[in-house]
Design a protein around this motif. Structure first.
Motif, PDB file in Angstrom:
ATOM      1  N   ARG A 147       5.198 -17.790   6.588  1.00 54.63           N
ATOM      2  CA  ARG A 147       5.105 -17.905   8.041  1.00 54.63           C
ATOM      3  C   ARG A 147       4.380 -19.171   8.421  1.00 54.63           C
ATOM      4  NH1 ARG A 147       2.319 -12.668   9.995  1.00 54.63           N
ATOM      5  NH2 ARG A 147       2.459 -13.682  12.032  1.00 54.63           N
ATOM      6  N   ASP A 148       4.705 -19.658   9.606  1.00 50.68           N
ATOM      7  CA  ASP A 148       4.022 -20.806  10.193  1.00 50.68           C
ATOM      8  C   ASP A 148       3.577 -20.366  11.576  1.00 50.68           C
ATOM      9  OD1 ASP A 148       3.243 -23.150  11.461  1.00 50.68           O
ATOM     10  OD2 ASP A 148       4.753 -24.352  10.444  1.00 50.68           O
ATOM     11  N   ASN A 149       2.328 -19.958  11.668  1.00 50.35           N
ATOM     12  CA  ASN A 149       1.831 -19.426  12.936  1.00 50.35           C
ATOM     13  C   ASN A 149       1.819 -20.481  14.034  1.00 50.35           C
ATOM     14  OD1 ASN A 149       1.531 -16.816  11.981  1.00 50.35           O
ATOM     15  ND2 ASN A 149      -0.591 -17.129  11.363  1.00 50.35           N
ATOM     16  N   ALA A 150       1.646 -21.718  13.659  1.00 55.26           N
ATOM     17  CA  ALA A 150       1.648 -22.787  14.660  1.00 55.26           C
ATOM     18  C   ALA A 150       3.024 -22.919  15.309  1.00 55.26           C
ATOM     19  CB  ALA A 150       1.239 -24.105  14.019  1.00 55.26           C
ATOM     20  N   LYS A 151       4.062 -22.578  14.550  1.00 51.87           N
ATOM     21  CA  LYS A 151       5.430 -22.658  15.069  1.00 51.87           C
ATOM     22  C   LYS A 151       5.952 -21.294  15.521  1.00 51.87           C
ATOM     23  CE  LYS A 151       6.813 -26.668  12.300  1.00 51.87           C
ATOM     24  NZ  LYS A 151       7.793 -27.199  11.310  1.00 51.87           N
TER      25      LYS A 151
ATOM     26  N   ILE B 220       4.776  -9.742   5.537  1.00 51.73           N
ATOM     27  CA  ILE B 220       3.649 -10.666   5.360  1.00 51.73           C
ATOM     28  C   ILE B 220       2.604 -10.387   6.417  1.00 51.73           C
ATOM     29  CG2 ILE B 220       4.754 -12.442   6.801  1.00 51.73           C
ATOM     30  CD1 ILE B 220       3.569 -14.529   4.812  1.00 51.73           C
ATOM     31  N   THR B 221       1.349 -10.452   6.012  1.00 53.55           N
ATOM     32  CA  THR B 221       0.263 -10.239   6.958  1.00 53.55           C
ATOM     33  C   THR B 221       0.092 -11.445   7.870  1.00 53.55           C
ATOM     34  OG1 THR B 221      -1.347 -11.101   5.384  1.00 53.55           O
ATOM     35  CG2 THR B 221      -0.975  -8.714   5.398  1.00 53.55           C
ATOM     36  N   TRP B 222      -0.696 -11.248   8.901  1.00 53.87           N
ATOM     37  CA  TRP B 222      -0.859 -12.309   9.893  1.00 53.87           C
ATOM     38  C   TRP B 222      -1.470 -13.561   9.293  1.00 53.87           C
ATOM     39  CZ3 TRP B 222      -5.566 -14.473  11.067  1.00 53.87           C
ATOM     40  CH2 TRP B 222      -6.689 -13.800  10.574  1.00 53.87           C
TER      41      TRP B 222
ATOM     42  N   LEU C  53      16.294 -18.205   5.792  1.00 57.09           N
ATOM     43  CA  LEU C  53      16.367 -17.604   7.112  1.00 57.09           C
ATOM     44  C   LEU C  53      15.098 -17.922   7.893  1.00 57.09           C
ATOM     45  CD1 LEU C  53      17.786 -14.053   6.267  1.00 57.09           C
ATOM     46  CD2 LEU C  53      19.006 -16.216   6.613  1.00 57.09           C
ATOM     47  N   SER C  54      15.273 -18.111   9.180  1.00 60.55           N
ATOM     48  CA  SER C  54      14.144 -18.326  10.071  1.00 60.55           C
ATOM     49  C   SER C  54      14.139 -17.256  11.155  1.00 60.55           C
ATOM     50  CB  SER C  54      14.229 -19.700  10.740  1.00 60.55           C
ATOM     51  OG  SER C  54      14.197 -20.736   9.780  1.00 60.55           O
ATOM     52  N   CYS C  55      12.965 -16.926  11.605  1.00 63.55           N
ATOM     53  CA  CYS C  55      12.802 -15.980  12.698  1.00 63.55           C
ATOM     54  C   CYS C  55      11.828 -16.601  13.692  1.00 63.55           C
ATOM     55  CB  CYS C  55      12.265 -14.658  12.187  1.00 63.55           C
ATOM     56  SG  CYS C  55      11.795 -13.487  13.488  1.00 63.55           S
TER      57      CYS C  55
ATOM     58  N   ARG D 243       5.220 -13.966  23.135  1.00 64.10           N
ATOM     59  CA  ARG D 243       3.808 -13.895  22.795  1.00 64.10           C
ATOM     60  C   ARG D 243       3.599 -14.559  21.447  1.00 64.10           C
ATOM     61  NH1 ARG D 243       0.886  -8.279  24.147  1.00 64.10           N
ATOM     62  NH2 ARG D 243      -0.844  -9.725  23.926  1.00 64.10           N
ATOM     63  N   THR D 244       2.395 -14.987  21.201  1.00 61.82           N
ATOM     64  CA  THR D 244       2.111 -15.525  19.885  1.00 61.82           C
ATOM     65  C   THR D 244       2.081 -14.393  18.861  1.00 61.82           C
ATOM     66  OG1 THR D 244       0.544 -16.782  18.561  1.00 61.82           O
ATOM     67  CG2 THR D 244      -0.379 -15.361  20.258  1.00 61.82           C
ATOM     68  N   ILE D 245       2.651 -14.646  17.712  1.00 63.12           N
ATOM     69  CA  ILE D 245       2.725 -13.610  16.681  1.00 63.12           C
ATOM     70  C   ILE D 245       1.709 -13.825  15.577  1.00 63.12           C
ATOM     71  CG2 ILE D 245       5.145 -13.097  17.098  1.00 63.12           C
ATOM     72  CD1 ILE D 245       5.729 -14.804  14.512  1.00 63.12           C
ATOM     73  N   SER D 246       0.753 -14.699  15.828  1.00 62.18           N
ATOM     74  CA  SER D 246      -0.179 -15.057  14.759  1.00 62.18           C
ATOM     75  C   SER D 246      -0.951 -13.866  14.222  1.00 62.18           C
ATOM     76  CB  SER D 246      -1.137 -16.137  15.243  1.00 62.18           C
ATOM     77  OG  SER D 246      -1.865 -15.669  16.362  1.00 62.18           O
ATOM     78  N   SER D 247      -1.106 -12.818  15.030  1.00 64.27           N
ATOM     79  CA  SER D 247      -1.860 -11.652  14.571  1.00 64.27           C
ATOM     80  C   SER D 247      -0.960 -10.481  14.197  1.00 64.27           C
ATOM     81  CB  SER D 247      -2.847 -11.210  15.652  1.00 64.27           C
ATOM     82  OG  SER D 247      -2.161 -10.896  16.844  1.00 64.27           O
TER      83      SER D 247
END
Length: 125
Positions: free
Chosen positions: A72-76, A51-53, A20-22, A27-31
């Motif tokens: 997670r892939d914060n860049a994506k 999962i933490t940031w 699954l992908s989300c 907004r950026t969700i990196s944090s």
């Protein structure tokens, strides 16, 4: 505001796998702490994984431990749930959720501020 869109659900035989992908937008969700929950027909929504940031910590429900992995892939701006060795009891609508900072990793629905619409996973026996 954060918009979350899940994808990757479908019909799979027992023992199979799905990812699954989300995808987040707005907004950026990196944090953000990100989580996955699921709800089977006639049942309450339950925690699956979070999962933490920084991806430094993950928290997985006992019912799926060893079979499901959150990443997670914060860049994506995307969070994933890899589901292996699927069982019929994993059949449910799966929801992605985001907990804006400051936040700690949590298994409780009320901790999360944003939710996706869900994607259906059906596991046949």
């Amino acid at each position: 505001q954060v918009q979350l869109v899940e994808s990757g659900g479908g019909l799979v035989q027992a023992g199979g796998s799905l990812r699954l992908s989300c995808a987040a937008s707005g907004r950026t969700i990196s944090s953000y702490v990100m989580g996955w929950f699921r709800q089977a027909p006639g049942k309450e929504r339950e925690f699956v994984a979070a999962i933490t940031w920084s991806s430094g910590s993950t928290y997985v429900a006992d019912s799926v431990k060893g079979r499901f992995t959150i990443s997670r892939d914060n860049a994506k701006n995307t969070v994933y749930l890899q589901m292996n060795s699927l069982k019929p009891e994993d059949t449910a609508a799966y929801y992605c959720a985001a907990d804006r900072p400051p936040s700690g990793i949590s298994r409780y629905e009320k901790a999360y501020d944003y939710w996706g619409q869900g994607t259906q996973v059906t596991v046949s026996s």
